[in-house]
Design an enzyme around this catalytic site. Structure first.
Site, PDB file in Angstrom:
ATOM      1  N   HIS A 157      -7.575  -2.523  -1.436  1.00  0.00           N
ATOM      2  CA  HIS A 157      -6.494  -3.511  -1.309  1.00  0.00           C
ATOM      3  C   HIS A 157      -6.837  -4.871  -1.912  1.00  0.00           C
ATOM      4  O   HIS A 157      -6.520  -5.919  -1.342  1.00  0.00           O
ATOM      5  CB  HIS A 157      -6.097  -3.659   0.154  1.00  0.00           C
ATOM      6  CG  HIS A 157      -5.392  -2.451   0.710  1.00  0.00           C
ATOM      7  ND1 HIS A 157      -4.677  -1.588  -0.085  1.00  0.00           N
ATOM      8  CD2 HIS A 157      -5.284  -1.976   1.979  1.00  0.00           C
ATOM      9  CE1 HIS A 157      -4.168  -0.625   0.675  1.00  0.00           C
ATOM     10  NE2 HIS A 157      -4.519  -0.828   1.920  1.00  0.00           N
ATOM     11  N   HIS A 184       2.333  -4.122   2.577  1.00  0.00           N
ATOM     12  CA  HIS A 184       1.696  -3.311   3.619  1.00  0.00           C
ATOM     13  C   HIS A 184       2.352  -3.531   4.993  1.00  0.00           C
ATOM     14  O   HIS A 184       1.662  -3.613   6.007  1.00  0.00           O
ATOM     15  CB  HIS A 184       0.206  -3.644   3.690  1.00  0.00           C
ATOM     16  CG  HIS A 184      -0.661  -2.493   4.113  1.00  0.00           C
ATOM     17  ND1 HIS A 184      -0.574  -1.914   5.357  1.00  0.00           N
ATOM     18  CD2 HIS A 184      -1.626  -1.804   3.448  1.00  0.00           C
ATOM     19  CE1 HIS A 184      -1.465  -0.947   5.452  1.00  0.00           C
ATOM     20  NE2 HIS A 184      -2.120  -0.850   4.297  1.00  0.00           N
ATOM     21  N   GLU A 186       3.731   2.387   1.633  1.00  0.00           N
ATOM     22  CA  GLU A 186       3.225   1.511   0.575  1.00  0.00           C
ATOM     23  C   GLU A 186       3.607   2.085  -0.795  1.00  0.00           C
ATOM     24  O   GLU A 186       3.016   3.056  -1.253  1.00  0.00           O
ATOM     25  CB  GLU A 186       1.707   1.393   0.691  1.00  0.00           C
ATOM     26  CG  GLU A 186       1.223   0.963   2.070  1.00  0.00           C
ATOM     27  CD  GLU A 186      -0.224   1.347   2.311  1.00  0.00           C
ATOM     28  OE1 GLU A 186      -1.084   0.967   1.488  1.00  0.00           O
ATOM     29  OE2 GLU A 186      -0.493   2.052   3.311  1.00  0.00           O
TER      30      GLU A 186
END
Length: 350
Positions: free
Chosen positions: A104, A178, A311
């Site tokens: 991420h 997210h 996502e």
């Protein structure tokens, strides 16, 4: 259509919380810190409005935010195996925040940056553009990148996220959001009884570090078959090797390009339905298989599987650059992606 702005001090950092509200009373609130979505208020079948996204009680918890609640993810989403990649003959080493992998976007990533913002308010559409200039070699990525993420809300209860980025040099960009959803409006209720549809014939196999192997597996005949609406928890406890790796679903599903909606999530008792369309190649479905015992709004201390993250992104990058080609953006070219979340209510059989 209304836009309101509130200043929030988070550990001496000045952050703004921006709220968009349409004529029906639907609200979307988010922070300039990480673009973190803190609230989506939508009605149930009886007209009662509740927040259907997971959020921290104490905003100071967003400075760490290990679960990435509501945040913009970038420069890249998901794991990058061994936290390195080769581009134009150069090997770039990234920060390792997920064991030997990067996840991420690194230790801070876009989820921890305080964005500049600009508001626009038309009769039936409100929008806020968040901007951030990511410097060369931030978290190890080459090239300075100007990032713009626009959140918009209209009077049809559609909330859209439009991602744009222009790098000065060839680099990797693969952004997502997210946010975790629980359409019941209570994060004391398990997500396993929500019903889910994903227009996907294949999903990406992951290794024991949750990085893609490069193999795409057929969903048919597996617990990963959500081509038709069914409960998330129906097969989640099966001893499928891929479910055992992540203690549940934490996998990219390769979306059928022409399908609409791409994903449908529904909660029978409240009547709330979320339909999602996206330009993204895949959706990573994460059934919140772990918790750090965060204090969350509308739910006290967070337990496992109280929400689901959806996502939308390109496929994450695995070993030896598997799937990397779809994340390469050349210097001077524009990266663009869009996801639209439509909320509605329907009478459903219990």
């Amino acid at each position: 259509m209304k836009i309101s702005i509130t200043r929030v001090n988070i550990s001496d950092q000045e952050v703004h919380e921006i709220t968009m509200k349409n004529k029906h009373g639907m609200e979307v609130a988010f922070l300039t810190l990480g673009g973190i979505i803190t609230k989506i208020l939508v009605p149930d079948i009886e007209g009662h409005y509740e927040n259907v996204v997971l959020s921290h009680t104490d905003y100071r918890d967003y400075l760490k935010n290990p679960g990435y609640f509501g945040a913009i993810i970038g420069r890249t989403s998901g794991r990058i195996k061994n936290a390195q990649f080769e581009l134009n003959g150069t090997i770039y080493s990234l920060s390792k925040n997920y064991g030997e992998n990067q996840g991420h976007g690194g230790f801070i990533g876009f989820s921890g940056r305080n964005f500049q913002f600009e508001c626009s308010n038309l009769n039936d559409n409100a929008s806020v553009t968040l901007r951030y200039l990511s410097p060369h070699l931030e978290e190890g990525y080459p090239g300075e990148v100007l990032v713009e993420v626009t959140y918009s809300l209209n009077d049809y209860n559609e909330f859209a996220i439009h991602y744009e980025a222009i790098p000065k040099a060839d680099t990797l960009i693969n952004m997502t959001n997210h946010t975790y959803f629980n359409l019941s409006g209570s994060f004391e209720e398990s997500i396993l009884y929500h019903v889910l549809m994903i227009k996907a014939e294949k999903f990406a196999e992951v290794d024991d570090t949750s990085a893609p192997t490069g193999e795409l597996l057929e969903v048919e005949g597996t617990p990963f078959d959500f081509r038709y609406m069914r409960e998330i928890g129906e097969d989640i406890k099966e001893r499928h090797p891929q479910l055992l790796i992540g203690n549940g679903y934490d996998h990219p599903f390769l979306l059928v390009p022409d399908a609409s909606p791409k994903v449908r999530l529904a909660h029978r008792f409240s009547g709330r339905v979320l339909e999602i369309d996206s330009t993204a190649e895949c959706v990573v479905v994460y059934t919140q298989n772990y918790t750090d015992n965060q204090h969350v709004q509308c739910g006290g201390i967070l337990q496992n599987r109280r929400s689901v993250a959806l996502e939308f992104q390109n496929l994450p990058i695995g070993k030896n650059g598997v799937n990397m080609e779809n994340s390469i953006v050349q210097g001077g070219e524009k990266y663009s992606a869009k996801t639209v979340y439509k909320f509605k209510v329907e009478q459903m059989n219990a």
